[in-house]
Design a protein around this motif. Structure first.
Motif, PDB file in Angstrom:
ATOM      1  N   ALA A   1      43.283  33.498  39.012  1.00  0.00           N
ATOM      2  CA  ALA A   1      42.580  32.915  40.160  1.00  0.00           C
ATOM      3  C   ALA A   1      41.379  33.754  40.554  1.00  0.00           C
ATOM      4  N   SER A   2      41.513  35.068  40.485  1.00  0.00           N
ATOM      5  CA  SER A   2      40.409  35.949  40.841  1.00  0.00           C
ATOM      6  C   SER A   2      39.259  35.817  39.850  1.00  0.00           C
ATOM      7  N   ARG A   3      39.575  35.693  38.562  1.00  0.00           N
ATOM      8  CA  ARG A   3      38.534  35.595  37.532  1.00  0.00           C
ATOM      9  C   ARG A   3      37.834  34.236  37.532  1.00  0.00           C
ATOM     10  N   HIS A   4      38.542  33.171  37.970  1.00  0.00           N
ATOM     11  CA  HIS A   4      38.001  31.820  37.850  1.00  0.00           C
ATOM     12  C   HIS A   4      37.688  31.184  39.202  1.00  0.00           C
ATOM     13  N   ARG A   5      37.583  31.972  40.234  1.00  0.00           N
ATOM     14  CA  ARG A   5      37.338  31.420  41.566  1.00  0.00           C
ATOM     15  C   ARG A   5      36.021  30.645  41.616  1.00  0.00           C
TER      16      ARG A   5
ATOM     17  N   CYS B   1      57.067  41.952  40.553  1.00  0.00           N
ATOM     18  CA  CYS B   1      55.898  41.311  41.167  1.00  0.00           C
ATOM     19  C   CYS B   1      54.900  40.874  40.095  1.00  0.00           C
ATOM     20  N   ALA B   2      54.663  41.766  39.124  1.00  0.00           N
ATOM     21  CA  ALA B   2      53.718  41.453  38.053  1.00  0.00           C
ATOM     22  C   ALA B   2      54.208  40.261  37.236  1.00  0.00           C
ATOM     23  N   GLU B   3      55.504  40.227  36.941  1.00  0.00           N
ATOM     24  CA  GLU B   3      56.064  39.111  36.172  1.00  0.00           C
ATOM     25  C   GLU B   3      55.997  37.810  36.953  1.00  0.00           C
ATOM     26  N   SER B   4      56.171  37.886  38.281  1.00  0.00           N
ATOM     27  CA  SER B   4      56.231  36.679  39.103  1.00  0.00           C
ATOM     28  C   SER B   4      54.857  36.067  39.349  1.00  0.00           C
ATOM     29  N   TRP B   5      53.858  36.918  39.652  1.00  0.00           N
ATOM     30  CA  TRP B   5      52.561  36.329  40.015  1.00  0.00           C
ATOM     31  C   TRP B   5      51.350  37.156  39.586  1.00  0.00           C
ATOM     32  N   GLY B   6      51.556  38.218  38.832  1.00  0.00           N
ATOM     33  CA  GLY B   6      50.420  39.044  38.438  1.00  0.00           C
ATOM     34  C   GLY B   6      49.382  38.283  37.640  1.00  0.00           C
ATOM     35  N   GLU B   7      49.812  37.547  36.624  1.00  0.00           N
ATOM     36  CA  GLU B   7      48.870  36.810  35.789  1.00  0.00           C
ATOM     37  C   GLU B   7      48.208  35.681  36.570  1.00  0.00           C
ATOM     38  N   GLU B   8      48.967  35.041  37.443  1.00  0.00           N
ATOM     39  CA  GLU B   8      48.419  33.929  38.223  1.00  0.00           C
ATOM     40  C   GLU B   8      47.319  34.400  39.177  1.00  0.00           C
ATOM     41  N   LEU B   9      47.559  35.497  39.910  1.00  0.00           N
ATOM     42  CA  LEU B   9      46.553  36.007  40.831  1.00  0.00           C
ATOM     43  C   LEU B   9      45.331  36.514  40.078  1.00  0.00           C
ATOM     44  N   SER B  10      45.548  37.145  38.925  1.00  0.00           N
ATOM     45  CA  SER B  10      44.430  37.626  38.128  1.00  0.00           C
ATOM     46  C   SER B  10      43.578  36.467  37.629  1.00  0.00           C
TER      47      SER B  10
ATOM     48  N   ALA C   1      39.179  37.491  61.208  1.00  0.00           N
ATOM     49  CA  ALA C   1      40.047  38.397  60.438  1.00  0.00           C
ATOM     50  C   ALA C   1      39.441  38.621  59.058  1.00  0.00           C
ATOM     51  N   ARG C   2      39.950  39.646  58.370  1.00  0.00           N
ATOM     52  CA  ARG C   2      39.597  39.879  56.965  1.00  0.00           C
ATOM     53  C   ARG C   2      40.835  39.630  56.113  1.00  0.00           C
ATOM     54  N   ILE C   3      40.618  38.953  54.988  1.00  0.00           N
ATOM     55  CA  ILE C   3      41.710  38.557  54.106  1.00  0.00           C
ATOM     56  C   ILE C   3      41.545  39.294  52.786  1.00  0.00           C
ATOM     57  N   PRO C   4      42.532  40.110  52.377  1.00  0.00           N
ATOM     58  CA  PRO C   4      42.378  40.907  51.150  1.00  0.00           C
ATOM     59  C   PRO C   4      42.900  40.172  49.921  1.00  0.00           C
ATOM     60  N   SER C   5      42.458  40.591  48.752  1.00  0.00           N
ATOM     61  CA  SER C   5      43.047  40.153  47.490  1.00  0.00           C
ATOM     62  C   SER C   5      42.739  41.200  46.423  1.00  0.00           C
ATOM     63  N   ILE C   6      43.511  41.181  45.344  1.00  0.00           N
ATOM     64  CA  ILE C   6      43.346  42.176  44.285  1.00  0.00           C
ATOM     65  C   ILE C   6      42.188  41.761  43.378  1.00  0.00           C
ATOM     66  N   PRO C   7      41.204  42.639  43.157  1.00  0.00           N
ATOM     67  CA  PRO C   7      40.082  42.306  42.256  1.00  0.00           C
ATOM     68  C   PRO C   7      40.567  42.135  40.817  1.00  0.00           C
ATOM     69  N   PRO C   8      39.792  41.458  39.985  1.00  0.00           N
ATOM     70  CA  PRO C   8      40.215  41.185  38.601  1.00  0.00           C
ATOM     71  C   PRO C   8      40.512  42.441  37.794  1.00  0.00           C
TER      72      PRO C   8
ATOM     73  N   GLY D   1      47.603  43.572  48.805  1.00  0.00           N
ATOM     74  CA  GLY D   1      46.594  42.640  48.294  1.00  0.00           C
ATOM     75  C   GLY D   1      47.194  41.393  47.694  1.00  0.00           C
ATOM     76  N   PHE D   2      48.477  41.109  48.018  1.00  0.00           N
ATOM     77  CA  PHE D   2      49.147  39.930  47.464  1.00  0.00           C
ATOM     78  C   PHE D   2      48.738  38.686  48.244  1.00  0.00           C
ATOM     79  N   VAL D   3      47.556  38.200  47.957  1.00  0.00           N
ATOM     80  CA  VAL D   3      47.006  36.995  48.584  1.00  0.00           C
ATOM     81  C   VAL D   3      46.310  36.186  47.488  1.00  0.00           C
ATOM     82  N   ASP D   4      46.494  34.873  47.506  1.00  0.00           N
ATOM     83  CA  ASP D   4      45.845  34.009  46.522  1.00  0.00           C
ATOM     84  C   ASP D   4      44.333  34.064  46.725  1.00  0.00           C
ATOM     85  N   PRO D   5      43.548  34.467  45.707  1.00  0.00           N
ATOM     86  CA  PRO D   5      42.103  34.587  45.883  1.00  0.00           C
ATOM     87  C   PRO D   5      41.387  33.253  46.097  1.00  0.00           C
TER      88      PRO D   5
END
Length: 409
Positions: A313-317, A302-311, A238-245, A266-270
Motif C-alpha cells: 500500500a505504501s509503494r502503490h499509494r 505482525c510481519a506475517e499478518s500485514w507486513g507485505e500488505e502495508l508495504s 491530528a497527524r497520522i503515521p505509517s511505515i515508509p516503504p 506505525g501500524f496504519v494503512d497508508p
C-alpha cells in the motif's frame, strides 16, 4: 512478569487486558479518564471478529449499511455494505477497552510517564505523581509521538506522516458513510455518522496546505448538505503515521525488552489511514508472544499478518489515488453489484490490496454489462436523496437560501 503499558487507548488497554488474563502483573499508564480522538471512529468488521463484545447494543454505536462515494469529478456511487460498518465515539470506545482492562486485574495509574530508564534488563518508569516502578517489559501504546517510541527509537526509524483535520458536527446523524476524492490529493474526505454527531474530516500527506484541505472540506459539506451545516462545527486536527516503504516492520515495532503497538509502531494503512484493526491485532500478537515466553515472535507475527500488505500500500499509494483509477472505480461501483461487493470488502477489511486488481479484472465483463444497461435502469429508478437526520433538540438544517439540503452530482 511485570509489564508496563504506556497509553490507554484500544491498543494499550487491550494488550493490558490480555496480558493480565495470562498471569502478568500489568500497570497501565494513562492520565486521561475519557477522551475523544480526531478520527472517523469506524471499526472494520475484521477487527470486531476478534472483539465480539464490540457488537453489544449496550456500547453506543452507529451501524451504517451503505457508503456513498464521490470521485474527483463528482461522479457518485451508492454502495450497499454486506457487513455494515460500525462507528463509535472514541470516548465510548476507549472507555470500553479501559474498563475491560481494569476488570481483568490491571493496575491503572492515572498519571503521565515522565521518565524511562533501564538498568540491565529492568525498566524504571517514573510518572507525574513522583512514583517510580520497576518492570521486566515495556510496551508503548502512546502514539507515534509518544514518550516510549522517542525513548527506544528516537529518530532512527522515521515514519511517514499524514495530516488529518476536520470537524465534529453536533446534532446530526445518518446511516451512511460518505467518501470523497479530490484531484491530485493522496488522501480523501470522509463523513462518518456517530450516535449524536457526524465526524467529518480530510487527510493528505504532511506538507499539504492545511488551509486548502479545510477549504475543500467546507465546500463539499455545503454542496452536500447546505450552508446551514456550518453552524455547529468543532475543529480538530491530528497527524497520522505509517511505515515508509524502505523501513522494515520489525525495526519499527520491537527491540530487546520493549515493543510498540498500533500508531506507536506505525501500524496504519497508508491508503485508508485506518489503524484500529492494527491496534487491536498488534495487542493480541504481543500478548500471545509474551505468554509463550518468546517476545521475538511478536514482530514476526505482525510481519506475517500485514507486513507485505502495508508495504504494498505504501509503494502503490500514488496509483490508488490516481484520477484514472478512482474515476473507473467509482463508475463501476455505481453500476455493478460485483464491484460493489469489492468495495464492501475493502471497507470491512476483507479485501487485500495485492489481489484487488485481479478481482476487479475478473468482474470486468459483468461490470461492463451493468454499465450498458444503466441508461434503461435510470428510466425507472430514482437516485437516492442525501441522508441526514437532525437529532432531537438540534436546530433545523437548511440550504444556502433556507431551503432543503442540496446534493452535488
Amino acid at each position: 512478569m511485570r509489564v508496563a503499558v504506556v497509553g490507554g487507548g484500544p491498543a494499550g488497554s487491550r494488550a493490558a487486558e490480555l496480558l493480565a488474563g495470562g498471569g502478568a502483573r500489568v500497570v497501565l499508564y494513562e492520565p486521561r479518564t475519557v477522551w475523544e480522538k480526531p478520527c472517523g471512529g469506524g471499526v472494520p468488521e475484521r477487527a470486531i471478529d476478534s472483539c465480539p463484545f464490540l457488537r453489544a447494543p449496550s456500547l453506543p454505536q452507529r451501524v451504517c449499511p451503505r457508503a456513498r462515494i464521490f470521485s474527483a469529478s463528482g461522479r457518485e456511487a451508492s454502495v450497499p455494505l454486506a457487513e455494515p460498518l460500525r462507528i463509535y465515539s472514541r470516548r465510548e470506545l476507549n472507555g470500553c477497552f479501559m474498563d475491560r482492562a481494569c476488570l481483568s486485574g490491571v493496575e491503572l495509574v492515572a498519571a503521565r510517564v515522565t521518565s524511562l530508564s533501564r538498568s540491565g534488563s529492568i525498566w524504571q518508569v517514573g510518572d507525574s505523581s513522583g512514583r517510580k516502578q520497576s518492570f521486566d517489559f515495556l510496551v508503548g501504546a502512546d502514539g507515534a509521538s509518544g514518550v516510549v517510541r522517542g525513548r527506544v527509537l528516537g529518530k532512527t526509524v522515521p515514519l511517514d506522516q499524514t495530516i488529518g483535520l476536520g470537524f465534529f458536527l453536533d446534532g446530526y446523524s445518518s446511516d451512511e458513510i460518505v467518501l470523497k476524492f479530490f484531484p491530485g490529493l493522496l488522501g480523501y474526505l470522509w463523513i462518518f455518522p456517530r450516535t449524536d454527531h457526524l465526524a467529518v474530516g480530510i487527510c493528505g500527506p504532511a506538507g499539504k496546505d492545511p488551509g486548502a484541505l479545510r477549504e475543500s472540506l467546507v465546500r463539499f459539506l455545503c454542496d452536500l448538505y447546505g450552508a446551514g451545516v456550518l453552524r455547529r462545527l468543532q475543529n480538530y486536527g491530528a497527524r497520522i503515521p505509517s511505515i515508509p516503504p524502505r523501513v522494515s516492520l520489525a525495526s519499527s515495532c520491537q527491540g530487546s525488552g520493549w515493543a510498540l503497538l498500533g500508531d506507536a509502531a506505525g501500524f496504519v494503512d497508508p491508503i485508508t489511514r485506518e489503524g484500529i484493526h492494527y491496534a487491536l491485532a498488534s495487542a493480541e500478537h504481543l500478548a500471545g508472544a509474551l505468554r509463550l515466553g518468546r517476545p521475538e515472535l511478536y514482530a514476526r507475527r505482525c510481519a506475517e499478518s500485514w507486513g507485505e500488505e502495508l508495504s504494498w500500500a505504501s509503494r502503490h499509494r500514488d496509483l490508488f489515488f490516481s484520477a484514472r483509477f478512482l474515476e473507473a472505480f467509482t463508475l463501476l461501483s455505481s453500476a455493478s453489484r460485483a464491484v460493489q461487493g469489492v468495495v464492501a470488502d475493502l471497507i470491512a477489511g476483507r479485501q487485500s490490496y495485492r489481489l484487488l486488481s485481479r478481482r476487479l479484472a475478473r468482474r470486468g465483463p459483468s461490470a461492463l454489462a451493468a454499465l450498458l444497461a444503466r441508461p434503461f435502469q435510470r428510466l425507472r429508478v430514482e437516485p437516492p436523496a442525501p441522508n441526514l437526520r437532525i437529532l432531537p433538540g438540534s436546530s433545523a438544517l437548511t440550504g444556502p437560501a433556507g431551503g432543503t439540503p442540496s446534493i452535488g452530482r
